[in-house]
Design an enzyme around this catalytic site. Structure first.
Site, PDB file in Angstrom:
ATOM      1  CB  CYS A  37      -0.973  -0.007   1.169  1.00 13.71           C
ATOM      2  SG  CYS A  37      -0.277  -0.566   2.705  1.00 13.71           S
ATOM      3  CB  CYS A 106      -2.973  -0.959   9.041  1.00 13.10           C
ATOM      4  SG  CYS A 106      -3.514  -0.572   7.374  1.00 13.10           S
TER       5      CYS A 106
END
Lengths: 127, 178
Positions: A37, A106
């Site tokens: 990402c 994350c």
């Protein structure tokens, strides 16, 4: 995709954003990045003589979940010993923030950043 | 129809980072022709389903071989490396510091007297870094031993950040143009 209220809260009012002096021998800096990402995370801890984390700062370029994950761990880490902080697991972060499966990475990134910051501090002390 | 072929074999190209885009497009059109639904109108529904799956396979192959970033990742996959894992993080501090600096520059570009100049200089720097990474990727991949492949893998990780940054520069420029 809907973010949880906790993610939105940390995203809109991130705690402990900023920078500590990386050259300070009592400061450990952890930097990690997620290629998939493009997120980049910097996490810093200031450790006192008792081995307790007295301050923590972060700077994250990435999505809301990455920002919330790093913001949350800086809150958690303050007042913890290094050993306690090293025990923080991505699963606890993901659970606290109610991260959906696609955003679990994350929280993994935040856990990696904690470990990297602790390693950096310990390497400095060992010198 | 052979689904076991890798994309290079499918398109009749040598397994290499360098791909002749003109040849790729020609082979794609040839494959497309053979797959046209009209040619399979009389086929059984199972055969039609197969043809559809094969068309998807061909389209994925084209997308993979067309994009340098995807192609690099695919070459690593063929060499047995896991390029998609979420545990796949990079910890190269100097690289990450540089990423942070570029991101900060972009963030501050909004307030700059000449934001386009900032965007252009970031784009030039990132573009040069990207080109350098592709060169290092190719030579490491060509070496082919485990250490070199690990280096090529790290180049591919870093390249993903570079492409992401360049996309963001373009997006910012579009917003400024409005």
């Amino acid at each position: 995709m809907a973010y949880s209220d906790k993610v939105i809260d940390h995203y809109e009012n991130p705690r402990n954003v900023g920078k500590l002096d990386a050259a300070d021998p009592t400061v450990g800096t952890g930097m990690v990045g997620a290629p998939a990402c493009g997120d980049v995370m910097r996490l810093q801890i200031k450790v006192n003589e008792q081995g307790v984390i007295e301050d923590a700062k972060f700077k994250t370029y990435g999505c809301g979940s990455a920002i919330a994950s790093s913001s949350l761990v800086t809150e958690w880490m303050k007042g913890m010993t290094l050993d306690q902080a090293a025990e923080i697991k991505n699963t606890s972060i993901a659970e606290e923030l109610a991260l959906p499966p696609v955003k679990i990475h994350c929280s993994v990134l935040a856990e990696d950043a904690i470990k990297a910051a602790i390693d950096d501090y310990r390497a400095k002390v060992a010198k | 129809m052979d689904f076991r072929q890798n994309y290079f074999e499918l398109f009749g190209l040598p397994v290499s980072f360098a791909v002749e885009q003109v040849v790729l497009q020609q082979r794609y059109q040839e494959l497309q022709k053979s797959l046209h639904p009209d040619r399979h109108a009389a086929a059984s529904s199972q055969q039609q389903r197969m043809a559809l799956q094969y068309a998807t396979y061909v389209n994925e192959g084209l997308a993979t071989l067309k994009s340098p970033l995807k192609r690099a990742g695919y070459l690593l996959q063929l060499a047995g490396l896991d390029v998609r894992s979420e545990a796949n993080t990079t910890k190269d501090v100097n690289f990450l510091m540089q990423q942070m600096e570029w991101r900060e520059a972009l963030q501050e570009a909004n307030a700059a007297t000449d934001p386009f100049a900032v965007l252009n200089s970031v784009r030039d720097e990132v573009g040069q870094a990207r080109d350098g990474l592709y060169q290092r990727f190719v030579s490491a991949w060509q070496q082919g031993d485990a250490d070199s492949l690990a280096q090529a893998h790290e180049c591919h990780r870093q390249l993903q950040f570079m492409h992401k940054l360049l996309d963001e520069v373009d997006a910012m420029e579009e917003r400024l143009d409005d």
